[in-house]
Design an enzyme around this catalytic site. Structure first.
Site, PDB file in Angstrom:
ATOM      1  N   HIS A  52      22.002  16.981  58.616  1.00  0.00           N
ATOM      2  CA  HIS A  52      21.763  16.344  59.904  1.00  0.00           C
ATOM      3  C   HIS A  52      20.277  15.986  60.001  1.00  0.00           C
ATOM      4  CE1 HIS A  52      25.562  17.900  62.180  1.00  0.00           C
ATOM      5  NE2 HIS A  52      25.851  17.239  61.072  1.00  0.00           N
ATOM      6  N   GLU A  78      17.943  16.734  62.029  1.00  0.00           N
ATOM      7  CA  GLU A  78      17.019  17.828  62.314  1.00  0.00           C
ATOM      8  C   GLU A  78      16.623  18.569  61.035  1.00  0.00           C
ATOM      9  OE1 GLU A  78      19.939  17.583  65.862  1.00  0.00           O
ATOM     10  OE2 GLU A  78      19.932  17.191  63.703  1.00  0.00           O
ATOM     11  N   CYS A 107      22.566  23.202  64.038  1.00  0.00           N
ATOM     12  CA  CYS A 107      21.182  22.744  64.201  1.00  0.00           C
ATOM     13  C   CYS A 107      20.401  23.564  65.225  1.00  0.00           C
ATOM     14  CB  CYS A 107      21.164  21.271  64.584  1.00  0.00           C
ATOM     15  SG  CYS A 107      21.709  20.185  63.234  1.00  0.00           S
ATOM     16  N   ASP A 145      42.571 -17.569  52.056  1.00  0.00           N
ATOM     17  CA  ASP A 145      41.169 -17.557  51.621  1.00  0.00           C
ATOM     18  C   ASP A 145      40.834 -16.564  50.513  1.00  0.00           C
ATOM     19  OD1 ASP A 145      40.696 -19.453  53.611  1.00  0.00           O
ATOM     20  OD2 ASP A 145      40.213 -17.934  55.115  1.00  0.00           O
ATOM     21  N   LEU A 148      35.398  -9.789  52.156  1.00  0.00           N
ATOM     22  CA  LEU A 148      35.199  -8.959  53.354  1.00  0.00           C
ATOM     23  C   LEU A 148      34.185  -7.836  53.172  1.00  0.00           C
ATOM     24  CD1 LEU A 148      38.804  -8.657  54.892  1.00  0.00           C
ATOM     25  CD2 LEU A 148      37.066 -10.398  55.277  1.00  0.00           C
ATOM     26  N   GLU A 160      38.493  -9.939  62.283  1.00  0.00           N
ATOM     27  CA  GLU A 160      38.068 -11.273  61.880  1.00  0.00           C
ATOM     28  C   GLU A 160      39.206 -12.295  61.870  1.00  0.00           C
ATOM     29  OE1 GLU A 160      35.546 -11.903  58.587  1.00  0.00           O
ATOM     30  OE2 GLU A 160      33.967 -10.589  59.321  1.00  0.00           O
ATOM     31  N   GLY A 182      43.403 -13.861  61.487  1.00  0.00           N
ATOM     32  CA  GLY A 182      43.284 -15.147  62.171  1.00  0.00           C
ATOM     33  C   GLY A 182      43.671 -15.117  63.630  1.00  0.00           C
TER      34      GLY A 182
END
Length: 359
Positions: free
Chosen positions: A49, A51, A87, A203, A207, A291, A293
């Protein structure tokens, strides 16, 4: 001065972009006698983390120092790779005297209790400086923790009359290179990216974020009958989830599973967006960039499950009743029912522009 140090911590937090999911991005600095003596951030999911990272980077004794951190420190052990000290305990052992926190954690298991634990230990705390900035940085995480489902953003590139393709299906390119590059950068902000099988077949998209140092998002494909070609670019690794239905080709399903693709199959003949998001939430997917269609966008908007919109405009008019609209589905029956965006922002990209807003 508190604001200055927290700004530095926020800058550090952003270095974890794309790598910390499903955890938030967090940054931290340690200050003693008015000077920064250590910096740290959460590098990746499963790592130290912020910290602890800052404490490891300290170039001087931290006893009696102040820590500035963008998110409330945890107070329960996290055991991704074996038990670890929370932490709050780490800060006590290090001798940190004060902790300045930008915002509390929205995780119900923490939600202010980490800060209260620090106070109980005798460590002074403050909270709220640059809170808005800190919340915005991790808006997808906070949404997931409070709503229990992934944050959904919808992005599309359209002509001035709202079309994403001509009547013949031609769509490349409506927007300019600068706009497309900006859209690629958006992918880095989301844990997963979602498209329908129509986009895949038309297409063969990659991505990926295509940015050095940025992790590609998980690819999610909605494919009710499993038409996806096994040679598709999307299947280049195992970071793929395909949602399908009872109509799925069983041989194709087995082949995909051999490739390591995760399959979410519904017993119905259609894919339910609501049930899909519930299943993705179980898999700790906290954010999704849709994204397309047009039919896919329409399903999300009709289900009222879109939280944010990025609309990219190119300076062209396509026209034609048979041209493809950006948003399919049933849509609003009255203007009063139309989806209203708020907190709008506008960015010009040469002769293109993008409007961003929240639903």
């Amino acid at each position: 001065m508190d604001e200055q140090f927290l700004k530095e911590a926020l800058k550090l937090a952003k270095k974890g972009l794309s790598w910390t999911n499903p955890h938030p991005m967090v940054g931290s600095v340690i200050v003693k006698n008015g000077k920064i003596i250590a910096k740290g951030y959460h590098h990746r999911f499963g790592g130290d983390h912020a910290e602890m990272d800052a404490l490891k980077n300290a170039k001087a004794d931290v006893k009696g120092a102040s820590m500035y951190v963008t998110l409330e420190p945890c107070h329960v052990p996290y055991d991704l790779h074996g038990p670890r000290i929370p932490c709050t305990e780490i800060l006590l052992r290090a001798g940190i005297s004060t902790v300045h926190i930008a915002t509390d954690d929205s995780n119900p298991k923490v939600a202010g209790s980490g800060r209260r634990m620090l106070e109980k230990m005798g460590i002074t705390t403050t909270v709220g400086t640059l809170a808005d900035e800190a919340l915005k940085l991790n808006e997808t995480y906070h949404h997931f923790m409070t709503k229990g489902r992934p944050f959904v953003a919808s992005t599309f590139s359209i002509s001035l009359d709202g079309k994403i393709a001509t009547c013949t299906g031609e769509s490349q390119w409506i927007t300019n290179e600068k706009a497309r590059a900006y859209n690629h950068k958006l992918r880095a902000k989301y844990q997963a990216i979602l498209v329908g099988i129509g986009t895949v077949l038309k297409d063969n998209p990659h991505l990926g974020a295509r940015i050095i140092g940025i992790k590609d998002p998980i690819r999610i494909i909605l494919d009710s009958t499993l038409k996806i070609p096994l040679s598709s670019q999307l299947l280049r690794d195992k970071e793929v989830i395909i949602s399908t239905s009872q109509k799925a080709d069983q041989k194709k399903l087995a082949s995909l599973q051999k490739l390591g693709v995760k399959i979410i199959q519904f017993e119905s003949f259609n894919i339910s967006i609501e049930l899909l998001l519930k299943e993705l939430a179980k898999q700790k997917i906290i954010s999704i960039l849709v994204e397309g269609g047009g039919a896919i966008h329409g399903s999300f908007f009709d289900s009222k499950l879109v939280d944010k919109v990025y609309a990219f405009y190119g300076p062209i008019i396509i026209g034609g009743e048979k041209a493809v609209s950006a948003i399919g589905g049933e849509g609003a029956k009255t203007l009063r029912q139309a989806i209203q965006l708020k907190n709008l922002s506008y960015k010009r990209l040469d002769d293109n522009f993008v409007i961003t807003g929240y639903v």
